[in-house]
Design a protein around this motif. Structure first.
Motif, mmCIF file in Angstrom:
data_model
loop_
_atom_site.group_PDB
_atom_site.id
_atom_site.type_symbol
_atom_site.label_atom_id
_atom_site.label_comp_id
_atom_site.label_asym_id
_atom_site.label_seq_id
_atom_site.Cartn_x
_atom_site.Cartn_y
_atom_site.Cartn_z
ATOM 1 N N GLY A 1 9.007 -2.575 -6.406
ATOM 2 C CA GLY A 1 8.065 -3.459 -5.720
ATOM 3 C C GLY A 1 7.434 -4.532 -6.583
ATOM 4 O O GLY A 1 6.599 -5.301 -6.102
ATOM 5 N N ARG B 1 5.648 -6.005 -3.468
ATOM 6 C CA ARG B 1 5.642 -5.278 -2.193
ATOM 7 C C ARG B 1 4.254 -5.375 -1.562
ATOM 8 O O ARG B 1 3.242 -5.144 -2.217
ATOM 9 N N ALA B 2 4.227 -5.778 -0.283
ATOM 10 C CA ALA B 2 3.004 -5.920 0.525
ATOM 11 C C ALA B 2 2.215 -7.187 0.208
ATOM 12 O O ALA B 2 1.167 -7.404 0.798
ATOM 13 N N ARG C 1 1.550 0.623 5.401
ATOM 14 C CA ARG C 1 1.438 1.753 4.473
ATOM 15 C C ARG C 1 1.233 1.292 3.032
ATOM 16 O O ARG C 1 0.962 2.108 2.155
ATOM 17 N N TYR C 2 1.398 0.016 2.773
ATOM 18 C CA TYR C 2 1.344 -0.500 1.410
ATOM 19 C C TYR C 2 0.291 -1.590 1.306
ATOM 20 O O TYR C 2 0.002 -2.289 2.278
#
Length: 475
Positions: A418, A184-185, A228-229
């Motif tokens: 994630g 994630r991200a 946000r990540y």
């Protein structure tokens, strides 16, 4: 260049040929267009017509490329497998597409997907069924099924994909391709909503080689502005991890379905083979998995996935001027919409609490292990019609539970947590005569270890010489 010569190279190899002057981007694109014309009538992977587009001057300048139809390539189909959005095209490039274009790819068109990416088989009333190049009676999985089909068949070496519950890894498992869902991200989400309340989705590409996936991860990585990540930047370029010594890894292995459905014999063989291979390569392998209640997890995953439907469909109604109903949505999508309208804020808070427990369990697992390997699916590629959202008479909960239990038990967890995960085409089933993937999972942000282990497998048991019958590899 003959089509078989074109298909024999991955993206990195094709770019090396261009650099040496042995071929040109125009010739590569001509090969891809010929392959589309030859194979699309039987495989049905195109969403709209194909046409050669302009390309940039990045590291993959002129590489023939196909985008998943939901990814927002300007002027290309944005139908998302739905009659509600039939004939819709993207008015501008998404940031994900813009990054791919900056890498130099030449867009040729869009690939098929099931309605809104909700289903594990690329079948829709709008497009019909996208068929598996290994066996036309079987699906390519979903939702990045069209992209996996074109890579498996040799049409293009790389195509864009995305994964909200296994939509990169499942189709890779079904088609014998390499499908990495990044952390994630690691790659941006959609650049606007940052994934919403439940940021399950990851964007990347489907490839035939580990090195191509690593190379594209290098050019795509980086969260969107204001995300946000975040995840730590790698210590060095990802391509340098391919072939690098991973050292002696502590590997946990899950050899059975956590939802108690018996693995298909080919999937059982594949995970047993992976465990033996890891041991033969000098790694420490022991039975082990995160300590969590998988049934509770799957029960929370469905409402979280469906919660956005009412808002999303209302926005599409406004955009297209069409009304959601039996003439514009799949029957299962209509049931999912009705179900989503019953969800309450407490339902979503409960789901999020389940996900937090799952994230803690997986992070705790990686205190003792460097990698985790599981089957990529409970069974090989499903038959056409087995999960067709227009044919099933089940309720949405029953349909989802069957999908998890009979096919996709192993993938959604990593969208919740994630962590990076990839389906590696380690095996070809003797029973099904279909490809079978094995999933590798590593710590959050540690794509480096995943790529080292996957490339070690690729070197030890190469899959690039396994070709489907419906392809251009021999033509």
């Amino acid at each position: 260049m003959k089509l078989s010569e074109y298909a024999a190279h991955d993206a990195t190899g094709l770019m090396e040929l261009v650099k040496r002057g042995e071929t040109s981007p125009a010739e590569l694109q001509q090969c891809a267009m010929q392959a589309i014309a030859q194979l699309n009538p039987s495989l049905n992977f195109m969403s709209g017509p194909a046409a050669v587009g302009e390309h940039g001057s990045g590291p993959f300048a002129g590489l023939p490329f196909l985008f998943k139809e939901s990814h927002g390539c300007k002027g290309q189909p944005m139908m998302q497998g739905s009659r509600l959005t039939a004939d819709l095209s993207a008015s501008a490039d998404s940031e994900f597409v813009a990054r791919l274009k900056r890498a130099g790819v030449a867009p040729l068109g869009a690939t098929t997907a099931p309605e809104f990416g909700l289903y594990c088989s690329t079948e829709s009333t709008l497009h019909g069924a996208t068929r598996n190049p290994w066996n036309l009676g079987h699906s390519v999985g979903g939702s990045s099924g069209g992209s996996s089909a074109v890579v498996a068949a040799g049409v293009v070496p790389v195509a864009s994909s995305s994964d909200s519950g296994g939509s990169i890894r499942g189709p890779a498992h079904c088609t014998g391709t390499f499908g990495l869902k990044p952390s994630r991200a690691r790659n941006l989400l959609d650049g606007k909503t940052d994934g919403g309340l439940f940021p399950f989705i990851s964007y990347h590409v489907t490839t035939r080689s580990v090195r191509d996936s690593a190379a594209f991860l290098d050019v795509l990585q980086g969260a969107s502005l204001g995300s946000r990540y975040s995840v730590a930047r790698p210590d060095r370029p990802f391509p340098q991890e391919v072939g690098a010594d991973p050292g002696k890894l502590r590997i946990g292995i899950l050899r059975s379905s956590p939802l108690l459905t018996r693995l298909h014999p080919d999937c059982q063989t594949a995970i047993d083979m992976a465990g033996k291979l890891c041991a033969d390569l000098g790694h420490s392998v022991e039975e082990g998995s995160p300590d969590l209640d998988w049934k509770v997890l799957m029960g929370a995953f469905l409402p979280a996935m469906m919660s956005v439907l009412p808002h999303s469909i209302a926005a599409l109604e406004s955009l297209t001027g069409r009304t959601a109903g039996v003439d514009t949505l799949e029957p299962m999508t209509l049931r999912a919409l009705d179900y989503a309208r019953t969800l309450t804020v407490p339902d979503l808070f409960k789901a999020d609490a389940v996900f937090q427990i799952a994230r803690q369990a997986v992070d705790r697992f990686f205190l003792d292990f460097d990698a985790w390997i599981t089957p990529a699916g409970v069974s090989p590629a499903p038959r056409i019609g087995e999960f067709d959202p227009a044919a099933s008479k089940e309720g949405v909960i029953e349909y989802a539970h069957r999908t998890f239990a009979d096919y996709a038990a192993f993938t959604p967890l990593l969208n919740v947590t994630g962590h990076p995960a990839a389906s590696v085409p380690l095996h070809h089933g003797a029973v099904s005569d279909l490809p079978v993937g094995v999933q590798i999972v590593t710590r959050l942000g540690d794509e480096a270890t995943l790529l080292r282990l996957a490339s070690q497998w690729e070197a030890a048991m190469p899959w690039r010489n396994r070709h489907p019958s419906h392809s251009i590899f021999k033509g």
